[in-house]
Design a protein around this motif. Structure first.
Motif, short mmCIF file in Angstrom:
data_model
loop_
_atom_site.label_atom_id
_atom_site.label_comp_id
_atom_site.label_asym_id
_atom_site.label_seq_id
_atom_site.Cartn_x
_atom_site.Cartn_y
_atom_site.Cartn_z
N GLY A 189 -20.27 1.59 1.56
CA GLY A 189 -18.89 1.59 2.49
C GLY A 189 -17.58 1.69 1.44
N GLU A 190 -17.84 0.73 0.33
CA GLU A 190 -16.55 0.66 -0.40
C GLU A 190 -16.56 1.75 -1.34
N VAL A 191 -17.55 2.39 -2.03
CA VAL A 191 -17.76 3.23 -2.93
C VAL A 191 -17.20 4.60 -2.34
N LEU A 192 -17.91 4.79 -1.13
CA LEU A 192 -17.44 5.96 -0.19
C LEU A 192 -15.85 5.89 -0.07
N PHE A 193 -15.26 4.76 0.27
CA PHE A 193 -13.61 4.67 0.44
C PHE A 193 -13.01 5.09 -0.84
N ILE A 194 -13.83 4.60 -1.99
CA ILE A 194 -13.21 4.91 -3.35
C ILE A 194 -13.08 6.48 -3.46
N ILE A 195 -14.25 7.12 -3.47
CA ILE A 195 -14.48 8.38 -4.06
C ILE A 195 -13.83 9.38 -2.96
N ARG A 196 -13.73 9.13 -1.72
CA ARG A 196 -13.33 10.10 -0.87
C ARG A 196 -11.98 10.81 -1.10
N PRO A 197 -10.92 10.29 -1.54
CA PRO A 197 -9.81 11.28 -2.15
C PRO A 197 -10.27 12.15 -2.97
N LEU A 198 -11.12 11.94 -3.94
CA LEU A 198 -11.32 12.95 -4.91
C LEU A 198 -12.27 13.98 -4.44
N MET A 199 -13.14 13.57 -3.42
CA MET A 199 -14.01 14.64 -2.86
C MET A 199 -13.26 15.70 -1.99
N TYR A 200 -12.40 15.07 -1.27
CA TYR A 200 -11.23 15.90 -0.48
C TYR A 200 -10.52 16.97 -1.32
N VAL A 201 -9.85 16.37 -2.43
CA VAL A 201 -9.08 17.21 -3.20
C VAL A 201 -10.02 18.39 -3.94
N LEU A 202 -11.05 17.92 -4.23
CA LEU A 202 -12.05 19.01 -4.60
C LEU A 202 -12.53 20.16 -4.04
N PHE A 203 -12.65 19.59 -2.67
CA PHE A 203 -12.95 20.95 -1.91
C PHE A 203 -11.80 21.53 -1.31
N ILE A 204 -10.81 20.98 -1.32
CA ILE A 204 -9.48 21.90 -1.06
C ILE A 204 -9.18 22.75 -2.25
N ARG A 205 -9.52 22.39 -3.34
CA ARG A 205 -9.38 23.29 -4.32
C ARG A 205 -10.24 24.47 -4.64
N LYS A 206 -11.56 24.10 -3.85
CA LYS A 206 -12.59 25.31 -3.90
C LYS A 206 -12.49 26.28 -2.59
N TYR A 207 -11.99 25.67 -1.42
CA TYR A 207 -12.03 26.16 -0.06
C TYR A 207 -10.67 26.45 0.49
N GLY A 208 -9.71 25.90 -0.10
CA GLY A 208 -8.18 26.05 0.40
C GLY A 208 -7.93 24.74 1.36
N ILE A 209 -6.58 24.81 1.68
CA ILE A 209 -6.03 23.83 2.41
C ILE A 209 -6.24 24.24 3.73
N ARG A 210 -6.39 25.50 3.95
CA ARG A 210 -6.43 25.65 5.44
C ARG A 210 -7.88 25.80 5.95
N SER A 211 -9.01 25.47 5.26
CA SER A 211 -10.20 25.40 5.53
C SER A 211 -10.66 24.12 6.26
N TRP A 212 -11.40 24.27 7.13
CA TRP A 212 -11.80 23.08 7.92
C TRP A 212 -13.03 22.21 7.28
N ILE A 213 -13.61 22.77 5.95
CA ILE A 213 -14.51 22.34 5.28
C ILE A 213 -13.93 20.90 4.69
N PRO A 214 -12.97 20.93 3.87
CA PRO A 214 -12.33 19.50 3.22
C PRO A 214 -12.02 18.71 4.50
N TRP A 215 -11.53 19.17 5.46
CA TRP A 215 -10.96 18.14 6.37
C TRP A 215 -12.06 17.56 7.18
#
Length: 309
Positions: free
Chosen positions: A182-208
């Protein structure tokens, strides 16, 4: 720098080996979070909206690395406010198992065979010797002082060992594994979110959706750990009061998903606009509502994806 000086200044004189000042991880994380907005604005200005996510991903990766190091060096304690606040509370379940390590009783933690507290007796005797050595001011003063300091260093209780992953898994079992995941997921979540925004765009539902799923799973693990203290079973993993407050704070941060695209553009933003139009004819209230909506929309474009990270 001021915060680091205050945190590392000893509050009292102590005898024994001096531990080196730890690296100010909390201060470093705070500095990175403050720098992140500057990096985003500068990258957007010079490289555009699309390429700015490359620089944001680098800062997020740096923050994840520092947090993982802090998580390890703290003995795998929960990060409070994302690591901004040091977690100095001790877990009773680990400290109690090391209560009498090495056969040395901790201060005030027991009595000798005659019902007396040897720590207090020895401490008063050594203090008397120390005062005698200071008042005598003879050539043998330093010899007595060194002897007193050596005896005090010997009598100091040994420092408790820092918990490791294997220790947590062996002693806490499934609950310890859930806490670590649980703690590791909390730490890495922001990076995963930004990486998926970088790939799919801010308007995609996938990163969200992915970010929300990671948050839900991580907090679900930590909630299960917190509930282990309830019921008839023996408590497997103890969360301190500050860690329980941190868990509540993380749950409240779920409200930020209402402010993140694409949910904001399709739902929250439209509700704000309709509310603004509804209250626009009302004096004062309509003006204040328009300004509040303007501030919310301005903050949404820049701060919501990083908030809580």
């Amino acid at each position: 720098m001021n915060e680091h000086i205050i945190d590392t200044t000893p509050t009292q004189m102590h005898v024994g080996p001096v531990e080196p000042n730890p690296f100010p991880y909390s201060l470093c994380i705070s500095a990175i979070k403050d720098l992140e907005t500057v990096v985003e604005v500068a990258a957007q200005h010079y490289f555009g909206d699309d390429k700015k996510w490359n620089f944001i991903a680098v800062t997020e990766a740096t923050k994840v690395l520092v947090r993982l190091i802090l998580f390890r060096n703290s003995g795998y304690k929960m990060l409070l406010h994302g690591g901004d606040t040091p977690n100095i509370e001790k877990h009773s379940d680990f400290s109690s198992s090391q209560h009498n390590d090495g056969g040395f009783p901790r201060p005030g933690s027991g009595h000798g065979p005659n019902g007396l507290n040897p720590w207090n007796l020895e401490g008063r005797a050594l203090s008397a010797l120390s005062r005698f050595g200071e008042n005598a001011r003879m050539s043998s003063d330093m010899v007595w002082l060194r002897r007193v300091q050596h005896q005090q260093a010997i009598m100091e209780p040994p420092s408790s060992k820092r918990p490791t992953i294997s220790m947590i898994l062996s002693e806490k079992g499934v609950q310890g594994a859930l806490f670590l995941m649980g703690e590791v997921l909390f730490i890495i979540r922001p990076l995963m979110y930004v990486l998926f925004i970088r790939k799919y765009g801010i308007r995609s539902w996938i990163p969200w959706s992915l970010s929300l799923a990671v948050d839900a799973v991580g907090i679900g693990f930590l909630t299960q750990v917190a509930k282990s203290r309830d019921g008839g079973k023996e408590q497997h993993y103890h969360l301190t009061a500050s860690e329980q407050d941190e868990l509540k704070r993380r749950k409240l941060l779920w409200a930020l998903y209402l402010m993140r695209d694409p949910f904001f553009t399709k739902y929250t933003g439209q509700r704000l606009e309709s509310t603004e139009k509804l209250l626009e004819p009302v004096p004062v209230i309509g003006f204040l509502t328009a300004k509040i909506v303007e501030l919310v929309v301005g903050a949404q474009t820049r701060y919501t994806y990083m908030s809580g990270s």
